[in-house]
Design an enzyme around this catalytic site. Sequence first.
Site, mmCIF file in Angstrom:
data_model
loop_
_atom_site.group_PDB
_atom_site.id
_atom_site.type_symbol
_atom_site.label_atom_id
_atom_site.label_comp_id
_atom_site.label_asym_id
_atom_site.label_seq_id
_atom_site.Cartn_x
_atom_site.Cartn_y
_atom_site.Cartn_z
ATOM 1 N N THR A 1 0.817 -1.219 0.000
ATOM 2 C CA THR A 1 0.000 0.000 0.000
ATOM 3 C C THR A 1 0.849 1.268 0.000
ATOM 4 O OG1 THR A 1 -0.210 -0.205 2.408
ATOM 5 C CG2 THR A 1 -2.039 -1.036 1.063
ATOM 6 N N PRO B 1 -3.531 0.154 -3.850
ATOM 7 C CA PRO B 1 -4.592 0.021 -2.847
ATOM 8 C C PRO B 1 -4.729 -1.419 -2.369
ATOM 9 C CG PRO B 1 -5.547 0.244 -5.032
ATOM 10 C CD PRO B 1 -4.076 0.502 -5.182
ATOM 11 N N ASP B 2 -5.094 -1.569 -1.095
ATOM 12 C CA ASP B 2 -5.379 -2.913 -0.615
ATOM 13 C C ASP B 2 -6.803 -3.283 -1.014
ATOM 14 O OD1 ASP B 2 -7.002 -1.518 1.102
ATOM 15 O OD2 ASP B 2 -5.989 -2.140 2.937
ATOM 16 N N PHE B 3 -7.333 -4.328 -0.417
ATOM 17 C CA PHE B 3 -8.633 -4.828 -0.846
ATOM 18 C C PHE B 3 -9.751 -4.532 0.139
ATOM 19 C CE2 PHE B 3 -5.667 -7.094 -3.426
ATOM 20 C CZ PHE B 3 -6.321 -7.266 -4.634
ATOM 21 N N ARG B 4 -9.527 -4.807 1.430
ATOM 22 C CA ARG B 4 -10.649 -4.845 2.354
ATOM 23 C C ARG B 4 -10.727 -3.685 3.340
ATOM 24 N NH1 ARG B 4 -9.488 -9.877 0.820
ATOM 25 N NH2 ARG B 4 -11.271 -11.176 0.228
ATOM 26 N N GLN C 1 0.717 -13.123 -1.145
ATOM 27 C CA GLN C 1 -0.569 -13.205 -1.833
ATOM 28 C C GLN C 1 -0.661 -12.137 -2.922
ATOM 29 O OE1 GLN C 1 -3.906 -14.085 1.243
ATOM 30 N NE2 GLN C 1 -2.297 -13.086 2.431
ATOM 31 N N ASN C 2 0.357 -11.272 -3.007
ATOM 32 C CA ASN C 2 0.333 -10.168 -3.958
ATOM 33 C C ASN C 2 0.775 -10.615 -5.344
ATOM 34 O OD1 ASN C 2 -0.403 -8.634 -1.765
ATOM 35 N ND2 ASN C 2 1.627 -7.755 -1.451
ATOM 36 N N ILE C 3 0.277 -9.911 -6.347
ATOM 37 C CA ILE C 3 0.599 -10.238 -7.739
ATOM 38 C C ILE C 3 1.382 -9.111 -8.402
ATOM 39 C CG2 ILE C 3 -1.422 -11.731 -7.986
ATOM 40 C CD1 ILE C 3 -2.830 -9.422 -9.455
ATOM 41 N N ASP C 4 1.849 -8.131 -7.607
ATOM 42 C CA ASP C 4 2.423 -6.904 -8.156
ATOM 43 C C ASP C 4 3.894 -7.009 -8.538
ATOM 44 O OD1 ASP C 4 3.808 -6.625 -5.620
ATOM 45 O OD2 ASP C 4 1.983 -5.737 -4.803
ATOM 46 N N HIS D 1 -0.634 -16.385 -5.496
ATOM 47 C CA HIS D 1 -1.701 -15.979 -6.416
ATOM 48 C C HIS D 1 -1.187 -15.565 -7.782
ATOM 49 C CE1 HIS D 1 -4.240 -15.055 -2.581
ATOM 50 N NE2 HIS D 1 -4.258 -16.326 -2.894
ATOM 51 N N CYS E 1 -0.873 -17.376 -23.852
ATOM 52 C CA CYS E 1 -1.944 -17.478 -24.838
ATOM 53 C C CYS E 1 -2.779 -18.717 -24.547
ATOM 54 C CB CYS E 1 -1.363 -17.558 -26.251
ATOM 55 S SG CYS E 1 -2.600 -17.891 -27.529
ATOM 56 N N CYS F 1 -2.369 -21.148 -28.087
ATOM 57 C CA CYS F 1 -1.113 -21.833 -28.453
ATOM 58 C C CYS F 1 -0.161 -22.016 -27.274
ATOM 59 C CB CYS F 1 -0.409 -21.077 -29.579
ATOM 60 S SG CYS F 1 0.355 -19.505 -29.072
ATOM 61 N N CYS G 1 -2.794 -12.915 -28.893
ATOM 62 C CA CYS G 1 -1.532 -13.444 -29.392
ATOM 63 C C CYS G 1 -1.505 -13.325 -30.918
ATOM 64 C CB CYS G 1 -1.408 -14.900 -28.947
ATOM 65 S SG CYS G 1 0.070 -15.762 -29.505
ATOM 66 N N SER H 1 -5.209 -9.574 6.226
ATOM 67 C CA SER H 1 -6.301 -9.775 7.170
ATOM 68 C C SER H 1 -6.509 -11.247 7.495
ATOM 69 C CB SER H 1 -7.599 -9.190 6.603
ATOM 70 O OG SER H 1 -7.855 -9.728 5.320
ATOM 71 N N ASN I 1 -0.267 -5.787 11.322
ATOM 72 C CA ASN I 1 -1.384 -5.425 10.454
ATOM 73 C C ASN I 1 -2.122 -4.244 11.084
ATOM 74 O OD1 ASN I 1 -2.835 -6.200 7.987
ATOM 75 N ND2 ASN I 1 -4.563 -6.582 9.337
#
Length: 225
Positions: free
Chosen positions: A13, A18-21, A88-91, A106, A114, A117, A136, A177, A199
Site C-alpha cells: 500500500t 490500494p489494498d482490498f478490504r 498473496q500479492n501479484i504486483d 496468487h 496465450c 497456443c 496473441c 487480514s 497489520n
Amino acid sequence: NNIVFFGGAGVSTESGIPDFRSKDGLYNQKYDYPPEVMLSRSFFNEHKSEFFKFYKDKLNCLEIEPNVTHLYLKRLEDSGKLKAVITQNIDGLHEKSGVKNVLLLHGTIFKNHCMMCGKEHNADSVFYSKDLIPRCSCNGIIKPDVVLYEEPLDDEVVSNAIKAISECDLLIIAGTSLVVYPAASYIRYFKGRNLVIINKDATDYDRNANLVIHESLGNIFSKLK
C-alpha cells in the site's frame, strides 16, 4: 536464523497500490459488478471485455516501485536469515526489490500466456495492448497468470510454502487480514517459537501470536536497522 515472511496487500500500500478490504480498499469502490466477481474465472470466461477493463485499470503495477518493507526484506535475505517470502500479492514488487526466494501464491501480472497456443507473453502485451482484449499472434486470448477466484493454487508453490512455514523458527505475517483461504490456513503448519503479526487491523490469529503490532508496515520497517 530461519525466518519466513508471509505478506498480503498491506505490504504494497505504501508503494501506492490500494489494498482490498480496508474502508478505502478496492473492494469498497463502486463498479457495475463487485470486484470479487470481476476477478473470478467464471466472470473472465463470460465477460472478457469487462474483466480486462477492470484488470488494466486497477491491477497495472508496472510503474510502481518497492517500498521500505520490500527493501528491508531484501537485506534480511542477503544476511542469510530470511529463507522465503510467501506473498498473496501479484504486483511483482518483492522480485523487483531483488528478493530471490518469492513464493507467489496468487501468481503475478508479469507472466501471461496465450490460451490457444500457450505462448508466453510479458505484462506489456496485456496492459498496453491496442485492443481491450489482448491477443496473441495466433489470435488466441492472452490470459494473465494470476490466480482468479474459483481457480486452484499451484500445487508446487503451495507445497514449498507449507514446507518453509513448517521449518522456520520465526514467522512474520504482515499486511494481511488472513481471511483469504486456503492461503490463510497455511499458518497452522507453523511449529516454530515466534509468531509475529503486523497489520493495521486485528486478525482472528492475533491471540496466537507472540507479538502483535497494529500499525502500518512502513512505520515499523523504517525503524529497523
